[in-house]
Scaffold this motif. Structure first.
Motif, PDB file in Angstrom:
ATOM      1  N   UNK A 363       0.582  -1.217   0.017  1.00 40.60           N
ATOM      2  CA  UNK A 363      -0.094  -0.047   0.157  1.00 40.60           C
ATOM      3  C   UNK A 363       0.865   1.162  -0.039  1.00 40.60           C
ATOM      4  N   UNK A 364       0.213   2.359  -0.042  1.00 37.23           N
ATOM      5  CA  UNK A 364       1.049   3.555  -0.105  1.00 37.23           C
ATOM      6  C   UNK A 364       1.927   4.251   1.118  1.00 37.23           C
ATOM      7  N   UNK A 365       1.330   3.275   2.185  1.00 37.88           N
ATOM      8  CA  UNK A 365       2.097   3.423   3.594  1.00 37.88           C
ATOM      9  C   UNK A 365       3.151   2.591   3.613  1.00 37.88           C
ATOM     10  N   UNK A 366       3.533   1.690   2.822  1.00 35.58           N
ATOM     11  CA  UNK A 366       4.850   0.978   2.686  1.00 35.58           C
ATOM     12  C   UNK A 366       4.323  -0.376   3.350  1.00 35.58           C
ATOM     13  N   UNK A 367       3.099  -0.684   3.676  1.00 34.57           N
ATOM     14  CA  UNK A 367       2.716  -1.963   4.404  1.00 34.57           C
ATOM     15  C   UNK A 367       1.913  -2.751   3.429  1.00 34.57           C
ATOM     16  N   UNK A 368       1.815  -3.979   3.641  1.00 30.56           N
ATOM     17  CA  UNK A 368       1.209  -5.062   2.832  1.00 30.56           C
ATOM     18  C   UNK A 368      -0.301  -4.963   3.388  1.00 30.56           C
ATOM     19  N   UNK A 369      -1.189  -5.457   2.526  1.00 27.13           N
ATOM     20  CA  UNK A 369      -2.703  -5.391   2.885  1.00 27.13           C
ATOM     21  C   UNK A 369      -3.431  -6.182   1.889  1.00 27.13           C
ATOM     22  N   UNK A 370      -4.726  -6.616   2.074  1.00 29.72           N
ATOM     23  CA  UNK A 370      -5.441  -7.390   1.411  1.00 29.72           C
ATOM     24  C   UNK A 370      -5.740  -6.497   0.126  1.00 29.72           C
ATOM     25  N   UNK A 371      -6.255  -7.011  -1.108  1.00 28.98           N
ATOM     26  CA  UNK A 371      -6.312  -6.320  -2.169  1.00 28.98           C
ATOM     27  C   UNK A 371      -7.626  -6.956  -2.924  1.00 28.98           C
ATOM     28  N   UNK A 372      -8.141  -5.827  -3.494  1.00 28.17           N
ATOM     29  CA  UNK A 372      -9.196  -6.146  -4.727  1.00 28.17           C
ATOM     30  C   UNK A 372      -8.217  -6.182  -6.199  1.00 28.17           C
TER      31      UNK A 372
END
Length: 738
Positions: A363-372
């Motif tokens: 993500x834009x914060x440099x962290x991983x996250x769930x994705x569509x």
């Protein structure tokens, strides 16, 4: 070129740099077996230069090596090792042209909107270069791609890291399911040799020929379909809202390289859908300045600096990013988003990487996250959703125990080259697009609206027969089930199913398990077997070949670059491909920054062994077989001793891995008993390399940490690249004296 010649292709990026280091080793060893190794330049820069000989000096000109190899691929003496090359998007093509111009090549600019005959001719030449221009020319056979036993065993013994999955994961695939290429597809089997034309009939009856002289052969499958762009825009807008509501990252996954006409247009619609206010306010100004959303957000932002409203346009982009869902990032540190460059997020590499990483993107914060993950066309989107659902239910796969999914792919004679050629069109006006035979019969037609994307493709009968034969051969050789990934409810696949059933009857299939399943069903079947440690051959068309030979290897091995990829050419020759090059750009950047090349040449090792073996089989060269056998054993030692490039600076990189392969190969050759003369020839070299191992490694490590000058990204300076990639004088002297 003699009959005992291997053609080693000169390509792009990291594989090209690796060639400067590895090719001198190959040439020296092959010469002892009477095998000549020649190169042909099929790099993006080389292909560009070959289009404009009249504008260049004699020293600058390059023959059309791609056309030469295309002709060679139809001959029984063909023996070609094909490294990964750039399948150029328009931004990459423009960047390559700019670099070549700066190097003194008098090349014309890429005409975005050609207006004159001269501009149209220039555009046509560049269009022959961009996208997947190489593979359809060389692939005069179908694909047999699999993980060699040594690689699979190494992956089981040293499993790569897999991200954990939880039942709560919100990662999903979004796809249209209607009004897209898959749902609008029509397909016919032509009865006799003919010449077709594709035409557009406007509402007022005016007929425009979009493509004439489309030659077809008896039994050929011809398809036509279109993407309803109004439906596409509604779909994209809905998915942007869905990602925002679900608080997941938004990403678009396309194939803007292989599908070089259709997918950049779809990508451009995604850019416009994400920034509606921007294009409502400044769309006309951007268009007037020749700034296309198809080139991505990155191109737009760099180009608007010269516009009167440049600052306001940049502010509108920032506003769109703030108001929309969080966007998946290519490089969050540099602010490079999923929508920056159409060739940055390529579906066959990006989706497996996401699945391997817990279903996360950055993500834009440099962290991983769930994705569509937005995959507009529904033809194969269900494959990825099935894998995601399986991981959500059963957790991540275990590389130490999981089975394998080798692939037999239909690709000969440009089979199923959807969207990557001159039979794809952005519809200019409302009306009908139709395919007409030489007698004036309409074979298929579609009602279309302005901006719709219409495309056709061809699949000849001979490659289909050969594909079925190869599937049976691999099933017989391995004992694994072979599954044709074909959907009877899809027009093209229904025609292929009929042919597959007919041609299977020509073969002895007793005792074999051969199935036909729709792609999502075939995925579920293969995953169930994978989790039991069992292998399943996927027998697929061209696009799924591309997807599956990244998806399963990335999950099984951590990379698709370690696959053995053999293309038995239909006229008796051999094409040996060395794996995928999706990570090549980052490797080059690291080399230039700190003189460290992490590219793993294992795919080149496997292809080279298969090439020597083919030469031995077809030309009766016993020494070539010795080279093949000893190289296989050396590669096994290479893996067991873990001499692939290390993950970070300070360990051996690509150049060090080549040294160790050379050492182990020389040792195997010096101790083999099939050819005493060859053993005697390699004995002194093996002894010298072993004695000087530490000196050579020290020389290779000493250059790391400082910037490296290779003289160009798309067309490095040969002398500079050679100096950078061969920094060990001791190794160079040993090879020269040998």
């Amino acid at each position: 070129m003699s009959d005992e010649t291997i053609i080693y292709t000169h390509t792009d990026e990291a594989p090209l740099l690796a060639t400067y280091s590895f090719l001198p080793i190959i040439s020296a060893y092959a010469a002892k077996a009477g095998v000549q190794v020649e190169t042909r330049d099929i790099s993006l820069a080389g292909r560009i230069i070959a289009q404009f000989p009249e504008r260049l000096s004699a020293e600058q000109r390059i023959d059309d090596h791609l056309a030469e190899l295309g002709e060679l691929a139809t001959k029984p003496e063909a023996n070609i090792i094909k490294l990964p090359n750039i399948s150029a998007s328009v931004p990459q093509l423009k960047a390559a042209i700019k670099e070549l111009q700066e190097q003194g090549y008098d090349l014309p600019a890429y005409p975005e909107n050609p207006q004159t005959d001269e501009e149209r001719e220039v555009r046509a030449k560049y269009d022959r270069v961009k996208g997947s221009a190489v593979n359809p020319v060389l692939r005069e056979g179908n694909s047999d791609r699999r993980a060699p036993a040594s690689v699979k065993n190494y992956a089981k013994a040293h499993p790569h890291r897999m991200g954990a999955w939880t039942p709560e994961s919100k990662t999903n695939v979004a796809t249209m399911g209607e009004h897209d290429f898959r749902s609008n597809e029509l397909s016919v089997v032509v009865e006799s040799d003919d010449t077709l034309r594709i035409e557009h009939v406007a509402a007022d009856g005016a007929t425009t020929v979009l493509k004439d002289d489309v030659k077809v052969l008896a039994g050929e499958v011809v398809d036509g379909t279109y993407m309803d762009v109004a439906a596409l825009r509604r779909f994209l807008t809905e998915q942007i809202a869905r990602a925002k509501a679900d608080d997941v990252l938004f990403s678009v996954h396309l194939k803007a390289t292989m599908m070089k006409v259709s997918d950049p247009i779809i990508f451009g619609h995604a850019v416009q859908a994400f920034f509606p206010t921007l294009f409502e306010q400044y769309g006309e100004q951007l268009a007037a300045a020749g700034i296309s959303p198809n080139d991505g957000l990155g191109g737009l932002l760099s180009a608007v600096a010269d516009l009167p409203d440049g600052d306001a346009i940049k502010a509108a982009v920032e506003q769109g990013l703030a108001e929309g869902p969080r966007m998946a990032m290519v490089d969050s540190d540099k602010g490079i988003t999923n929508l920056h460059v159409p060739s940055d997020v390529i579906i066959d590499a990006s989706m497996p990487a996401m699945i391997r990483t817990s279903g996360h993107m950055w993500g834009p914060d440099g962290e991983e996250d769930d994705t569509l993950a937005v995959i507009p066309d529904s033809s194969y989107a269900g494959v990825y959703q099935t894998v995601i659902d399986d991981c959500r239910a059963n957790g991540a796969f275990d590389p130490a125990t999981m089975g394998s999914v080798p692939n037999v792919g239909l690709m000969a004679k440009a089979a199923e080259e959807y969207g990557s050629h001159d039979k794809t069109f952005e519809v200019p006006a409302a009306g009908t697009v139709r395919v007409v035979d030489s007698a004036g019969n309409v074979l298929m037609e579609h009602e279309v609206q302005p901006g719709d994307i219409w495309r056709a493709c061809q699949t000849k009968d001979e490659p289909i027969r050969d594909w079925v034969k190869l599937a049976v051969t691999r099933a017989r050789a391995t004992g694994a089930p072979a599954v044709f990934w074909l959907d009877e409810t899809r027009a093209h696949d229904a025609n292929l199913i009929a042919k597959v059933k007919t041609y299977l009857a020509d073969h002895d299939t007793d005792g074999l398990t051969i199935e036909i399943m729709a792609p999502a069903e075939a995925t579920a079947y293969s995953l169930e077997r994978i989790r039991r440690g069992e292998d399943t051959i996927s027998v697929t068309g061209n696009v799924l070949r591309d997807y599956n030979t990244d998806l399963f290897p990335i999950l099984e091995l951590g990379t698709s670059a370690k696959m053995l990829s053999v293309v038995p050419l239909m006229n008796g020759g051999g094409l040996f491909e060395t794996g995928a090059g999706g990570s090549a750009p980052k490797h080059v950047q690291q080399l230039v920054k700190e003189n460290y090349l992490r590219w793993d040449s294992l795919g080149e090792f496997f292809a080279l062994a298969a090439s020597f073996e083919h030469l031995a089989t077809t030309r009766g060269n016993a020494r070539a077989q010795v080279l093949a056998d000893t190289l296989d054993r050396a590669t096994g030692t290479f893996l067991n001793e873990d001499k692939s490039p290390t993950r970070r600076i300070g360990g051996i990189d690509n150049r060090g891995s080549h040294f160790y392969l050379a050492l182990y190969w020389a040792q195997e050759l010096s101790t083999q008993t099939d050819d005493a003369e060859l053993a005697a020839a390699f004995g002194p070299l093996a002894e010298k390399l072993a004695e000087q191992e530490q000196t050579i490694v020290d020389e290779l490590l000493a250059v790391q940490g400082s910037p490296a000058d290779i003289g160009g990204y798309f067309r490095p300076d040969p002398a500079k690249a050679d100096a950078v990639m061969r920094p060990s004088k001791t190794l160079n002297d040993a090879l020269a004296s040998f």
